[in-house]
Write a protein that holds these residues in place. Structure first.
Motif, PDB file in Angstrom:
ATOM      1  N   ALA A 101      -7.803  -0.482  -0.982  1.00  0.00           N
ATOM      2  CA  ALA A 101      -7.468  -1.855  -0.593  1.00  0.00           C
ATOM      3  C   ALA A 101      -8.698  -2.602  -0.091  1.00  0.00           C
ATOM      4  O   ALA A 101      -8.932  -3.763  -0.465  1.00  0.00           O
ATOM      5  CB  ALA A 101      -6.384  -1.840   0.484  1.00  0.00           C
ATOM      6  N   VAL A 120      -2.033   0.641  -4.971  1.00  0.00           N
ATOM      7  CA  VAL A 120      -1.901  -0.690  -4.392  1.00  0.00           C
ATOM      8  C   VAL A 120      -1.221  -1.635  -5.379  1.00  0.00           C
ATOM      9  O   VAL A 120      -1.516  -1.614  -6.572  1.00  0.00           O
ATOM     10  CB  VAL A 120      -3.289  -1.264  -4.011  1.00  0.00           C
ATOM     11  N   THR A 149      -5.938   5.162   0.021  1.00  0.00           N
ATOM     12  CA  THR A 149      -5.262   3.889  -0.201  1.00  0.00           C
ATOM     13  C   THR A 149      -5.918   2.776   0.597  1.00  0.00           C
ATOM     14  O   THR A 149      -6.127   1.670   0.078  1.00  0.00           O
ATOM     15  CB  THR A 149      -3.778   4.006   0.176  1.00  0.00           C
ATOM     16  N   LEU A 155       0.840  -1.198   0.000  1.00  0.00           N
ATOM     17  CA  LEU A 155       0.000   0.000   0.000  1.00  0.00           C
ATOM     18  C   LEU A 155       0.871   1.241   0.000  1.00  0.00           C
ATOM     19  O   LEU A 155       1.778   1.368   0.823  1.00  0.00           O
ATOM     20  CB  LEU A 155      -0.905   0.012   1.244  1.00  0.00           C
TER      21      LEU A 155
END
Length: 353
Positions: free
Chosen positions: A172, A240, A168, A155
């Motif tokens: 994810a 990612v 982020t 990440l």
């Protein structure tokens, strides 16, 4: 059947309001009736730039009372989100589209979520990158098993875990079908103390996250001081990297797929699908209004923003405890980072920037 027209108001009329306004302008179910900003000039500019109608106020509580909007867009600095959202919910607003992040402390984030649940006011946050075409494609590729079983994530986020890292973490979580984090081990860099929208922040952060399905993730959040767009477009500095048992995919925040590899099919390469911020904001607003009318949980609901925010505060709590933190995060209502900063636990550093 005639369409329902929703009365829309803006609280905060700066740069981010202009980006939200792109989505409002594109949806003919939205009728802008009012603007509120301490600067009447900013409100006039937003109104003129998009050729909206509506009255201008410098006191948002007066606006809520007089205009009784159905939908409110909160485009304010982070410390103001909770109090303004509470006032909107108490005024009977049906849906609030709020700028991210949620709030400066974990307790305030939870309180925003509690108010939304208690009042039934639909609360969403501008994590509009979920609607980027490339991110939608990656979710489909994962569901199709194109890289096998997902086992690990890297990440990446620019500086400020609270304000930038939430994108982020949310990205994810969307790739993990909303599987929550199980534990977090974190560290922060206080070489300098930054200030983002009146919230102090670390210079950088790193960590290790374990999700409830066993997928593990490495985190890097920090300055992008070596990346130049014309130099190397293969660096994932905000996004990612997904590792599966049969391949991997690297994707940036806005869905730019840097590369994809399938070990069994070397000829495969994922399609590069791009979408602009304007397209994402149009999709975000449309989706929020759709969900208001259908009652379906929005893709960018407060529940999902809360899961992403929890990871941020868990990183900070791990620093405070000098240990791995198990989730759900309990016994924490502050921002551990801000508390440690105020207590002088980070030393001198270089001061605020």
């Amino acid at each position: 059947m005639s369409k329902v027209v929703h009365r829309v108001a803006f609280i905060g009329c700066g740069k981010r309001a202009h980006e939200h306004a792109i989505g409002i302008k594109a949806d003919n179910r939205c009728e802008v009736v009012a603007f509120s900003d301490l600067s009447a000039e900013s409100a006039e500019r937003l109104k003129a730039d998009f050729e909206f109608q509506g009255n201008i106020y410098t006191e948002y509580k007066v606006m809520l009372e007089k205009e009784k909007p159905d939908v409110v867009l909160i485009c304010l600095w982070t410390p103001l989100h909770l109090s303004v959202f509470r006032d909107c919910a108490e005024a009977g607003v049906k849906a609030v589209l709020c700028e991210k992040p949620m709030s400066p402390t974990w307790g305030e984030c939870q309180e925003m979520s509690r108010i939304a649940e208690e009042t039934g006011c639909q609360l969403t946050f501008s994590l509009q990158r979920r609607f980027a075409e490339g991110n939608k494609l990656v979710r489909q590729l994962l569901n199709d098993g194109k890289i096998g079983q997902l086992v690990r994530l890297d990440l990446y986020s620019p500086q400020n875990l609270l304000d930038c890292g939430i994108h982020t973490f949310d990205q994810a979580l969307s790739f993990l079908n909303e599987t929550p984090a199980k534990s977090v081990l974190g560290a922060v860099d206080t070489t300098s103390i930054l200030n983002w929208f009146n919230v102090p922040s670390e210079y950088g952060a790193s960590g290790h996250i374990v999700f409830a399905n066993g997928v593990q993730a490495n985190l890097y959040c920090g300055p992008v001081d070596t990346w130049e767009p014309t130099d190397d477009m293969t660096k994932v500095w905000a996004g990612v990297r997904l590792y599966g048992t049969e391949g991997f995919i690297e994707v940036m925040w806005d869905g730019q797929i840097i590369r994809g590899v399938n070990y069994k099919d070397p000829s495969w390469s994922p399609e590069l699908v791009l979408s602009s911020m304007s397209d994402q904001m149009k999709a975000y607003v449309k989706h929020a209004i759709d969900c208001l009318e259908t009652g379906i949980e929005p893709e960018v609901s407060h529940q999902k923003a809360l899961r992403a925010s929890e990871i941020t505060f868990a990183v900070f709590e791990s620093v405070r405890q000098h240990a791995r933190v198990e989730l759900p995060l309990t016994g924490v209502t502050d921002s551990p980072f801000i508390t440690m900063l105020e207590n002088g636990q980070f030393g001198q550093g270089r001061g605020a920037e």
